[in-house]
Design an enzyme around this catalytic site. Structure first.
Site, PDB file in Angstrom:
ATOM      1  N   SER A 144       0.854  -1.086   0.022  1.00 48.69           N
ATOM      2  CA  SER A 144      -0.135   0.414  -0.212  1.00 48.69           C
ATOM      3  C   SER A 144       0.721   1.185   0.243  1.00 48.69           C
ATOM      4  O   SER A 144       2.017   1.559   0.240  1.00 48.69           O
ATOM      5  CB  SER A 144      -0.967  -0.035   0.641  1.00 48.69           C
ATOM      6  OG  SER A 144      -1.318   0.976   1.101  1.00 48.69           O
ATOM      7  N   TYR A 157      -2.855  -0.302  10.196  1.00 54.10           N
ATOM      8  CA  TYR A 157      -2.895  -0.634   9.063  1.00 54.10           C
ATOM      9  C   TYR A 157      -1.463  -0.135   8.099  1.00 54.10           C
ATOM     10  O   TYR A 157      -0.481  -0.981   8.136  1.00 54.10           O
ATOM     11  CB  TYR A 157      -4.099  -0.207   8.486  1.00 54.10           C
ATOM     12  CG  TYR A 157      -3.590  -0.457   6.497  1.00 54.10           C
ATOM     13  CD1 TYR A 157      -4.614  -1.676   6.559  1.00 54.10           C
ATOM     14  CD2 TYR A 157      -3.701   0.679   5.751  1.00 54.10           C
ATOM     15  CE1 TYR A 157      -4.864  -1.337   4.643  1.00 54.10           C
ATOM     16  CE2 TYR A 157      -3.423   0.635   4.273  1.00 54.10           C
ATOM     17  CZ  TYR A 157      -4.246  -0.313   4.021  1.00 54.10           C
ATOM     18  OH  TYR A 157      -4.101  -0.661   2.474  1.00 54.10           O
TER      19      TYR A 157
END
Ligand code: NAD
Length: 278
Positions: A144, A157
């Protein structure tokens, strides 16, 4: 679009019924791969597999557990004989907007379980399989922009996705001598259900601050995944390929890099008010 060496291969895609995963299974199936669509919900995974143009099975499995990863590998081998390509893509966001001081251990463990333990178990299982059969394959993990940059919320995250970079680097060094390539894609903003209804609504607005001034599409991430899995990327390993419209390369401290595009006073207001006790 053709990708060298995908035709006839067996590909596992985890999170294969989600926004990005759906695009990947379609892209790989169109390129001639035989698909193993893995997701939490078995019925959805089966339906997604049935909708593909080529041979495919759908498996319900929790990638954060050893038994889940073993079960999808066993099913893949029983159906197709072996597995050549792995896209370890399943992920969860945790609670968007939650500040560090409110972060819970349960949520931390859940996010780490899916986003970091899941790819670790998937990479380990893939490597064991490649070693046992004596022929190489290729692995792509979904990282990501949060693998490369921090944010005040999404701490678990962000940490899990930074961990994915370490996993990919280490696994690429392990796999290199036996011909196994391990890479990652690092998407920026791609409107999918992962950040919930609210997250979905302002994703396109936030993505408009990136150099390409728009959000990405799942198909654009899928194209990068298929490229990295294919023989077209035969000399690429250990790479974290950003697919983010340039979002991660901006110098946001400069006006020419996007400084001032956000009203930081507004963004920080809640935190500052809490700190001052207002
Ligand atoms: P999504 O929510 O549409 O898809 C994620 C899929 O993973 C879902 O189908 C979900 O059921 C599945 N999943 C969740 N936990 C699982 C588990 N324990 N076992 C098996 N499957 C599980 O979201 P998406 O945007 O398609 O996300 C795919 C990947 O892309 C994730 O790793 C995510 O972190 C990453 N990513 C997404 C974006 C974005 O903007 N959408 C940006 C960067 C990275």
């Amino acid at each position: 679009m053709t990708y060298t060496g995908i035709d006839g291969k067996v590909a596992v895609v985890t999170g294969g019924t989600g926004g990005i995963g759906s695009a990947v299974v379609q892209t790989l199936s169109r390129a001639g791969a035989r698909l193993v669509v893995v997701d939490l919900d078995e019925d959805r995974a089966r339906a997604a597999a049935e909708a593909l143009p080529g041979p495919a099975i759908g498996i319900g499995a929790d990638v954060s557990t050893e038994s889940g990863v073993e079960s999808y590998m066993d099913a893949a081998i029983s159906e197709f004989g072996s597995v050549d390509l792995h896209h370890l893509n399943a992920g969860i966001a945790g609670k968007p907007g939650q500040q560090l001081t409110e972060a819970s251990v349960d949520e931390w463990d859940a996010v780490m379980g899916v986003n970091l333990r899941g790819p670790f178990l998937g990479v380990r299982s893939a490597m064991r399989h490649f070693v046992a059969r004596g022929t190489p394959g290729s692995i792509v993990v979904t990282a990501s922009i949060a693998s490369l940059r921090g944010a005040a919320d999404l701490l678990a995250y962000t940490t899990s996705k930074h961990g994915v970079v370490g996993l990919v680097h280490g696994a690429a060094v392990y796999g290199g001598p036996i011909g196994v390539r391990v890479n990652a894609v690092a998407p920026g903003i791609v409107p999918t259900p992962i950040f919930g209804e609210a997250g979905m609504q302002d994703m396109r607005k936030r993505a408009s601050t990136s150099p390409l001034r728009r959000a990405g599409e799942a198909d654009e991430v899928a194209a990068a995944v298929a490229f990295l899995l294919s023989d077209d990327a035969s000399y690429i390993t250990g790479e974290i390929l950003s697919v983010d419209g340039g979002a991660s390369i901006q110098n946001t401290n400069r006006y020419g890099g996007g400084a001032g595009l956000w009203d930081t006073a507004g963004v920080d207001a809640d935190l500052l008010n809490a700190f001052r006790g207002d």
